[in-house]
Design an enzyme around this catalytic site. Structure first.
Site, mmCIF file in Angstrom:
data_model
loop_
_atom_site.group_PDB
_atom_site.id
_atom_site.type_symbol
_atom_site.label_atom_id
_atom_site.label_comp_id
_atom_site.label_asym_id
_atom_site.label_seq_id
_atom_site.Cartn_x
_atom_site.Cartn_y
_atom_site.Cartn_z
ATOM 1 N N ASP A 185 0.850 -1.187 0.000
ATOM 2 C CA ASP A 185 0.000 0.000 0.000
ATOM 3 C C ASP A 185 0.892 1.244 0.000
ATOM 4 O OD1 ASP A 185 -2.996 0.912 0.593
ATOM 5 O OD2 ASP A 185 -1.656 2.189 1.767
ATOM 6 N N ASN A 220 -2.120 12.849 -3.717
ATOM 7 C CA ASN A 220 -3.145 13.160 -4.717
ATOM 8 C C ASN A 220 -3.796 14.514 -4.449
ATOM 9 O OD1 ASN A 220 -3.330 11.263 -6.780
ATOM 10 N ND2 ASN A 220 -4.540 9.838 -5.569
ATOM 11 N N HIS A 232 -4.605 14.273 -9.389
ATOM 12 C CA HIS A 232 -4.676 12.857 -9.769
ATOM 13 C C HIS A 232 -3.779 12.498 -10.946
ATOM 14 C CE1 HIS A 232 -7.782 11.520 -6.979
ATOM 15 N NE2 HIS A 232 -8.334 12.717 -7.131
ATOM 16 N N ASP A 278 -1.337 9.456 -10.779
ATOM 17 C CA ASP A 278 -1.298 8.369 -11.764
ATOM 18 C C ASP A 278 0.131 8.054 -12.193
ATOM 19 O OD1 ASP A 278 -4.014 8.133 -11.686
ATOM 20 O OD2 ASP A 278 -4.393 9.129 -13.605
ATOM 21 N N GLU A 303 -4.691 2.192 -4.429
ATOM 22 C CA GLU A 303 -3.242 2.361 -4.272
ATOM 23 C C GLU A 303 -2.606 1.122 -3.667
ATOM 24 O OE1 GLU A 303 -4.923 4.723 -0.635
ATOM 25 O OE2 GLU A 303 -5.528 4.402 -2.696
#
Length: 299
Positions: A175, A183, A188, A192, A218
């Site tokens: 994780d 983010n 975002h 990404d 994630e």
């Protein structure tokens, strides 16, 4: 593109005339007098279409067709006389793409060859499209790793295999630490980029038997067959180290690094999939409780 035709016929007059005509209209042609010669030729010289007579000394054309279709990805057309005791259905059952009666017009033969080649090309395109669609159905578009649907399918298969053969099977769940903050801060699109980079790093650490997955937003998972817990932890720490070394630039002049927390476990004898995943998740949770950026295993 010049297509290559192999003619198989023990009638020299037919073999030579067909060979001459097909060469004249720009096919690359080879010709032999028996099925046995044809099989020997195919081992060293690939072709697009085999054009074979049915009635020959030794192995007949239908048996030749059957063997060719078992061993090679190419098209076979069969020729026979009007009075032969063979039917179109028999030829198709052995794998033939077409069936033509002697005597035939050369122009008709050319049209049939062109149709067979065209249909073969369409079939290959269709098969490639199907493979691409199958790949897309099990792949995460962003990270190019397998998706969660494939993860649950694969882990079920691996645990069943483990039950049969009693081999080691380990699981890592990773994780990204503080990913929501990243983010929220940088957007975002930048997030990404992090996901894509982590997918690339994880994939680069895999052996041929290992499979990596984007498990959640994630979260990532790695299935490690034939791997005990100790070796799985080595793989996990290597992934963790390489991710930590990656430097991101969410905006010009700003450099950030990312860490991950990892849970690891090995499948226990008789354990089901749900318990296996739950124990690994719990190990991941303890990594987060212990300050993140660490690996915790459940033994």
């Amino acid at each position: 593109m010049t297509h290559k035709i192999l003619i198989v016929d023990d009638d020299d007059a037919v073999k030579d005339s067909v060979s001459e005509y097909l060469t004249l209209i720009s096919y690359q042609v080879d010709a032999v007098s028996s099925a046995e010669e044809a099989l020997g030729k195919l081992e060293t010289s690939p072709v697009d279409v085999v054009l074979t007579d049915i009635m020959m000394q030794g192995m007949d054309g239908l048996e030749l067709t059957r063997i060719i279709k078992e061993k090679y990805d190419l098209e076979v057309m069969v020729m026979t006389g009007y009075n032969a005791d063979y039917s179109y259905e028999e030829a198709v059952k052995t794998g033939a793409s077409d069936f033509i009666f002697k005597p035939f017009r050369f122009e008709e033969l050319d049209l049939r060859i062109k149709r067979v080649l065209r249909e073969a090309g369409l079939k290959r395109e269709h098969n490639l499209l199907l493979k691409e669609m199958e790949h897309l159905a099990i792949t995460d578009a962003l990270t190019k790793l397998y998706n969660s649907r494939q993860f649950f399918r694969q882990i079920k298969m691996e645990t069943e295999r483990n039950e049969r053969y009693q081999h080691h099977l380990s699981l890592l769940i990773l994780d990204i630490d503080h990913f929501k903050h990243y983010n929220d801060t940088w957007g975002h699109l930048e997030g990404d980029k992090v996901l894509m980079a982590i997918g690339r790093i994880i994939n680069a650490c895999m052996r041929s038997m290992d499979t990596p997955y984007r498990y959640g937003g994630e979260e990532f998972a790695v299935l490690l067959p034939e791997t005990d817990l100790k070796k799985a932890c080595v793989v996990g720490r290597r992934i963790q180290k390489l991710i930590g070394q990656e430097v991101f630039e969410p905006e010009p002049g700003v450099h950030r690094s990312i860490t991950v927390s990892i849970g690891a476990s090995e499948l226990k004898p008789g354990e089901d999939v749900t318990s296996f995943i739950r124990r690994t998740d719990q190990a991941l949770y303890r990594s987060k409780e212990n300050g993140r950026n660490c690996l915790t295993y459940d033994d």
